[in-house]
Write a protein that holds these residues in place. Structure first.
Motif, PDB file in Angstrom:
ATOM      1  N   UNK A   1      29.246   4.825  10.351  1.00  0.00           N
ATOM      2  CA  UNK A   1      28.446   4.468  11.516  1.00  0.00           C
ATOM      3  C   UNK A   1      27.983   5.705  12.281  1.00  0.00           C
ATOM      4  N   UNK A   2      28.805   6.750  12.276  1.00  0.00           N
ATOM      5  CA  UNK A   2      28.488   7.960  13.032  1.00  0.00           C
ATOM      6  C   UNK A   2      27.297   8.719  12.478  1.00  0.00           C
ATOM      7  N   UNK A   3      26.911   8.437  11.244  1.00  0.00           N
ATOM      8  CA  UNK A   3      25.760   9.116  10.669  1.00  0.00           C
ATOM      9  C   UNK A   3      24.501   8.270  10.631  1.00  0.00           C
ATOM     10  N   UNK A   4      24.638   6.986  10.964  1.00  0.00           N
ATOM     11  CA  UNK A   4      23.494   6.081  10.820  1.00  0.00           C
ATOM     12  C   UNK A   4      22.563   6.097  12.024  1.00  0.00           C
ATOM     13  N   UNK A   5      23.078   6.510  13.196  1.00  0.00           N
ATOM     14  CA  UNK A   5      22.217   6.549  14.377  1.00  0.00           C
ATOM     15  C   UNK A   5      21.033   7.481  14.166  1.00  0.00           C
ATOM     16  N   UNK A   6      21.285   8.601  13.489  1.00  0.00           N
ATOM     17  CA  UNK A   6      20.205   9.550  13.195  1.00  0.00           C
ATOM     18  C   UNK A   6      19.103   8.877  12.390  1.00  0.00           C
ATOM     19  N   UNK A   7      19.469   8.039  11.413  1.00  0.00           N
ATOM     20  CA  UNK A   7      18.474   7.334  10.603  1.00  0.00           C
ATOM     21  C   UNK A   7      17.691   6.334  11.450  1.00  0.00           C
ATOM     22  N   UNK A   8      18.383   5.686  12.391  1.00  0.00           N
ATOM     23  CA  UNK A   8      17.701   4.733  13.274  1.00  0.00           C
ATOM     24  C   UNK A   8      16.643   5.445  14.103  1.00  0.00           C
ATOM     25  N   UNK A   9      17.004   6.585  14.697  1.00  0.00           N
ATOM     26  CA  UNK A   9      16.034   7.338  15.498  1.00  0.00           C
ATOM     27  C   UNK A   9      14.877   7.829  14.633  1.00  0.00           C
ATOM     28  N   UNK A  10      15.185   8.236  13.395  1.00  0.00           N
ATOM     29  CA  UNK A  10      14.150   8.764  12.496  1.00  0.00           C
ATOM     30  C   UNK A  10      13.127   7.704  12.140  1.00  0.00           C
ATOM     31  N   UNK A  11      13.597   6.481  11.930  1.00  0.00           N
ATOM     32  CA  UNK A  11      12.723   5.408  11.453  1.00  0.00           C
ATOM     33  C   UNK A  11      12.027   4.683  12.593  1.00  0.00           C
ATOM     34  N   UNK A  12      12.751   4.460  13.700  1.00  0.00           N
ATOM     35  CA  UNK A  12      12.248   3.564  14.741  1.00  0.00           C
ATOM     36  C   UNK A  12      11.644   4.268  15.955  1.00  0.00           C
ATOM     37  N   UNK A  13      11.932   5.553  16.185  1.00  0.00           N
ATOM     38  CA  UNK A  13      11.436   6.230  17.378  1.00  0.00           C
ATOM     39  C   UNK A  13      10.451   7.319  16.981  1.00  0.00           C
ATOM     40  N   UNK A  14       9.218   7.177  17.413  1.00  0.00           N
ATOM     41  CA  UNK A  14       8.166   8.110  17.004  1.00  0.00           C
ATOM     42  C   UNK A  14       8.395   9.510  17.555  1.00  0.00           C
ATOM     43  N   UNK A  15       8.863   9.602  18.796  1.00  0.00           N
ATOM     44  CA  UNK A  15       9.094  10.919  19.399  1.00  0.00           C
ATOM     45  C   UNK A  15      10.184  11.683  18.643  1.00  0.00           C
ATOM     46  N   UNK A  16      11.288  10.996  18.317  1.00  0.00           N
ATOM     47  CA  UNK A  16      12.348  11.632  17.545  1.00  0.00           C
ATOM     48  C   UNK A  16      11.846  12.003  16.149  1.00  0.00           C
ATOM     49  N   UNK A  17      11.073  11.098  15.547  1.00  0.00           N
ATOM     50  CA  UNK A  17      10.578  11.347  14.189  1.00  0.00           C
ATOM     51  C   UNK A  17       9.704  12.595  14.153  1.00  0.00           C
ATOM     52  N   UNK A  18       8.818  12.741  15.127  1.00  0.00           N
ATOM     53  CA  UNK A  18       7.960  13.922  15.182  1.00  0.00           C
ATOM     54  C   UNK A  18       8.789  15.191  15.412  1.00  0.00           C
ATOM     55  N   UNK A  19       9.785  15.081  16.295  1.00  0.00           N
ATOM     56  CA  UNK A  19      10.631  16.243  16.584  1.00  0.00           C
ATOM     57  C   UNK A  19      11.427  16.657  15.351  1.00  0.00           C
ATOM     58  N   UNK A  20      11.955  15.676  14.615  1.00  0.00           N
ATOM     59  CA  UNK A  20      12.719  15.984  13.408  1.00  0.00           C
ATOM     60  C   UNK A  20      11.841  16.669  12.370  1.00  0.00           C
ATOM     61  N   UNK A  21      10.628  16.162  12.201  1.00  0.00           N
ATOM     62  CA  UNK A  21       9.715  16.749  11.214  1.00  0.00           C
ATOM     63  C   UNK A  21       9.392  18.191  11.571  1.00  0.00           C
ATOM     64  N   UNK A  22       9.134  18.458  12.842  1.00  0.00           N
ATOM     65  CA  UNK A  22       8.778  19.809  13.254  1.00  0.00           C
ATOM     66  C   UNK A  22       9.969  20.762  13.138  1.00  0.00           C
ATOM     67  N   UNK A  23      11.162  20.253  13.421  1.00  0.00           N
ATOM     68  CA  UNK A  23      12.354  21.095  13.293  1.00  0.00           C
ATOM     69  C   UNK A  23      12.656  21.420  11.836  1.00  0.00           C
ATOM     70  N   UNK A  24      12.461  20.440  10.973  1.00  0.00           N
ATOM     71  CA  UNK A  24      12.771  20.645   9.552  1.00  0.00           C
ATOM     72  C   UNK A  24      11.699  21.460   8.834  1.00  0.00           C
ATOM     73  N   UNK A  25      10.431  21.237   9.227  1.00  0.00           N
ATOM     74  CA  UNK A  25       9.343  21.949   8.554  1.00  0.00           C
ATOM     75  C   UNK A  25       9.107  23.324   9.152  1.00  0.00           C
ATOM     76  N   UNK A  26       9.322  23.432  10.476  1.00  0.00           N
ATOM     77  CA  UNK A  26       9.140  24.706  11.152  1.00  0.00           C
ATOM     78  C   UNK A  26      10.329  24.953  12.071  1.00  0.00           C
ATOM     79  N   UNK A  27      11.501  25.169  11.531  1.00  0.00           N
ATOM     80  CA  UNK A  27      12.724  25.282  12.334  1.00  0.00           C
ATOM     81  C   UNK A  27      12.752  26.452  13.300  1.00  0.00           C
TER      82      UNK A  27
END
Length: 316
Positions: free
Chosen positions: A278-304
């Protein structure tokens, strides 16, 4: 007491295949949980649009999950490494530290999930007073108080922990019955009931506001309400995943403490990683359901190396 050595969920020597499988599983879980929650914390830290009061509680929940991935899961994996498992099973202090960190991390998760629910109740139920009632400084105080409560709540079973010469470290049966009942059944039930009431009230108020906006022909307010409902659905999903993840473990506790049925250790070995995942699934929820988090994750991973551009956003 001799009967304590022969009843309940007792530790046993696992097969080599089982040791290898669970060791690999816990290693992968640790990387996944730590990676996702670190990314969540960094995303809020580097992205202005995510620096809101609710996300302060989200970060607190991510820290609790990070404790699970960085401490609880590795310590749990030690039970499947023959040399290290002997230390956990026979050393009183190692056993106590193991399960107290486990209890405290779960307490932190519970407290901050409820904090998120109460925060949303105030925001939806009292929108005109929310900005004055819930400020960043007050949120910091709430987080600090919640942490203190969690540490005290998680450490309570330590008052009645017992481990005699004929017994070994086990998940259950080492504390008084009333402590195990209080920790596993009552606390879980109270949390689920209170959180469900909070979100039920939130959706009731949001539905009423939506109907009123339709009558008043206020599209700008309707857009804000729809945005709020989407965020609330994310928090409800996080709570639902927590409930489903921990229910199998709770079922094992109930069967163990209220019936004469002997629970094989392998069953417990299965339910614990399900709960900890359960402690690792919240990240997946934010990635899939929240656009702001999804954009932030993409920018951090692609341009860390680059800070995510600041954007003005609603502080609620």
């Amino acid at each position: 007491m001799v009967d304590n050595c022969t009843t309940g969920i007792l530790p046993s020597v696992n097969s080599n295949i089982e040791n290898i499988l669970f060791s690999v599983l816990y290693a992968l879980m640790s990387v996944f949980i730590c990676g996702g929650n670190i990314l969540t914390i960094v995303a809020v830290w580097k992205t202005r649009v995510l620096r809101t009061i609710p996300n302060m509680f989200v970060v607190s929940l991510a820290v609790a999950d990070l404790i699970v991935g960085g401490l609880v899961v590795p310590m749990q994996s030690m039970s499947f490494v023959p040399t290290l498992s002997d230390i956990i099973r026979t050393n009183t202090y190692a056993c106590i530290i193991h399960f107290e960190i486990f209890n405290i991390s779960v307490s932190l998760s519970i407290v901050f999930m409820m904090t998120i629910a109460f925060d949303r109740v105030l925001y939806i139920g009292y929108p005109f007073y929310y900005q004055t009632m819930v400020t960043f400084n007050r949120a910091k105080i709430i987080i600090f108080a919640g942490s203190v409560i969690s540490f005290g709540f998680g450490a309570l079973p330590l008052l009645s922990y017992s481990m005699d010469a004929c017994s070994a470290c086990a998940m259950f049966g080492k504390t008084r019955f009333d402590f195990e009942l209080y920790w596993n059944l009552v606390s879980f039930g109270i949390v689920c009931v209170l959180t469900s009431i909070c979100y039920g009230y939130i959706f009731k108020i949001a539905r009423r506001q939506r109907i009123q906006c339709c009558k008043d022909s206020a599209p700008h307010l309707m857009n804000q309400i729809e945005h709020d409902i989407k965020l609330i659905k994310i928090y409800v999903l996080v709570f639902g995943i927590f409930f489903l993840s921990w229910s199998p473990n709770l079922f094992v506790v109930i069967v163990h403490r209220f019936t004469e049925y002997h629970i094989p250790e392998f069953v417990l070995n299965i339910t614990i990683p399900i709960s900890l995942s359960n402690s690792g699934l919240n990240f997946l929820v934010y990635s899939v359901r929240n656009e702001d988090f999804r954009k932030a994750f993409k920018k951090l991973l692609l341009r860390p190396s680059r800070v995510v551009p600041d954007n003005p956003g609603c502080q609620a």
